[in-house]
Design a protein around this motif. Sequence first.
Motif, PDB file in Angstrom:
ATOM      1  N   GLN A   5       1.080  -0.926   0.178  1.00 48.40           N
ATOM      2  CA  GLN A   5       0.099  -0.265   0.311  1.00 48.40           C
ATOM      3  C   GLN A   5       0.861   0.849  -0.219  1.00 48.40           C
ATOM      4  N   GLN A   7       1.943   5.299  -0.176  1.00 46.25           N
ATOM      5  CA  GLN A   7       1.485   6.206   0.363  1.00 46.25           C
ATOM      6  C   GLN A   7       0.933   7.490  -0.425  1.00 46.25           C
ATOM      7  N   GLN A  33       7.938   0.761  -0.211  1.00 46.21           N
ATOM      8  CA  GLN A  33       6.378   1.791  -0.341  1.00 46.21           C
ATOM      9  C   GLN A  33       6.148   3.359  -0.956  1.00 46.21           C
ATOM     10  N   ARG A 215       7.060  -4.069   9.083  1.00 47.43           N
ATOM     11  CA  ARG A 215       5.855  -3.795   8.978  1.00 47.43           C
ATOM     12  C   ARG A 215       4.708  -3.166   9.944  1.00 47.43           C
ATOM     13  N   VAL A 216       5.236  -3.408  10.950  1.00 44.58           N
ATOM     14  CA  VAL A 216       4.393  -2.489  11.941  1.00 44.58           C
ATOM     15  C   VAL A 216       4.448  -1.338  12.101  1.00 44.58           C
ATOM     16  N   THR A 218       5.538   0.388   9.623  1.00 44.31           N
ATOM     17  CA  THR A 218       5.080   1.655   8.653  1.00 44.31           C
ATOM     18  C   THR A 218       4.239   0.930   8.459  1.00 44.31           C
ATOM     19  N   TRP A 219       3.339   0.060   9.232  1.00 42.47           N
ATOM     20  CA  TRP A 219       1.806   0.802   9.059  1.00 42.47           C
ATOM     21  C   TRP A 219       1.485   1.918  10.101  1.00 42.47           C
ATOM     22  N   ILE A 220       1.719   1.380  11.629  1.00 40.95           N
ATOM     23  CA  ILE A 220       1.280   2.550  12.319  1.00 40.95           C
ATOM     24  C   ILE A 220       1.476   3.693  11.950  1.00 40.95           C
ATOM     25  N   GLY A 222       1.904   5.040   8.581  1.00 37.06           N
ATOM     26  CA  GLY A 222       0.502   4.779   8.000  1.00 37.06           C
ATOM     27  C   GLY A 222      -0.668   5.831   8.001  1.00 37.06           C
ATOM     28  N   ASP A 224      -4.187   4.552   7.621  1.00 34.92           N
ATOM     29  CA  ASP A 224      -4.958   4.220   8.313  1.00 34.92           C
ATOM     30  C   ASP A 224      -4.315   3.808   9.876  1.00 34.92           C
ATOM     31  N   ALA A 225      -3.531   4.046  10.469  1.00 38.97           N
ATOM     32  CA  ALA A 225      -3.284   4.272  11.955  1.00 38.97           C
ATOM     33  C   ALA A 225      -3.205   6.316  12.058  1.00 38.97           C
TER      34      ALA A 225
END
Length: 243
Positions: A5, A7, A33, A215-216, A218-220, A222, A224-225
């Motif tokens: 995903q 940005q 990403q 991966r955690v 980059t998610w936090i 991003g 979505d967080a």
Amino acid sequence: MSDVQTQPEPRSVLVTGGNRGIGLAIARAFAAQGDKVAVTVRTMCDMPDGILAVQADVTDSASLDAAFAEVEKAHGPVTVVVANAGITKDQLLMRMSEDEFTSVIDTNLTGAYRTVKRAITGMVRKKTGRVILISSVSGLYGAPGQFNYSASKAGLVGMARSLTRELGSRGITANVVAPGFIRTEMTDALGEDKKREYLANVPAKRFAEADEVARVVTWIAGPDAAYISGAVIPVDGGLGMGH
């Protein structure tokens, strides 16, 4: 179609201590990403394509200032900072010297202060930013022989939560990721008996891969967080159980 995903726009990302292990995995994940990624290293070394290495020591504010200036010139203001640089000097408290305590605190905790303080200047101006502090299960669960390390990693939780209350209204989040046992060259070198001893306490019965931590992170960092701040996210296979 890629599963990654991306940005909306590439961001300027800086990872301290990003030349190996978890730090390098995090840098690679952001680069994959599409972000513009830089890492601090104490000694210049070759890095994968797409990752800019800048020389800095998190115990030296002047070197950090110079590193940020270099990154800002190349990639623009840093809007994602990952405070990952850290050291260990394990010793039982009864035998721990004051230098063994203070040097770990200066790198792991005060180094994060220096890094984050410098980073938030540009974030406040842009009214957006992501601060991720890399802690450890040792900072929450405690570990014998790591009085210094556990204290430094526990302090990062207070930093993230104070920063959330100070700058949450400016579009800036601050979170902690707390890895457990991660498979590295060090854990690979452990004897089988020692591996079994460590793994006996981990419900997942395996070491994590550095990419799982990345991966955690980059998610936090991003979109979505965007409404998560002041949180502690364990990546420890159940070892800490929410401590």
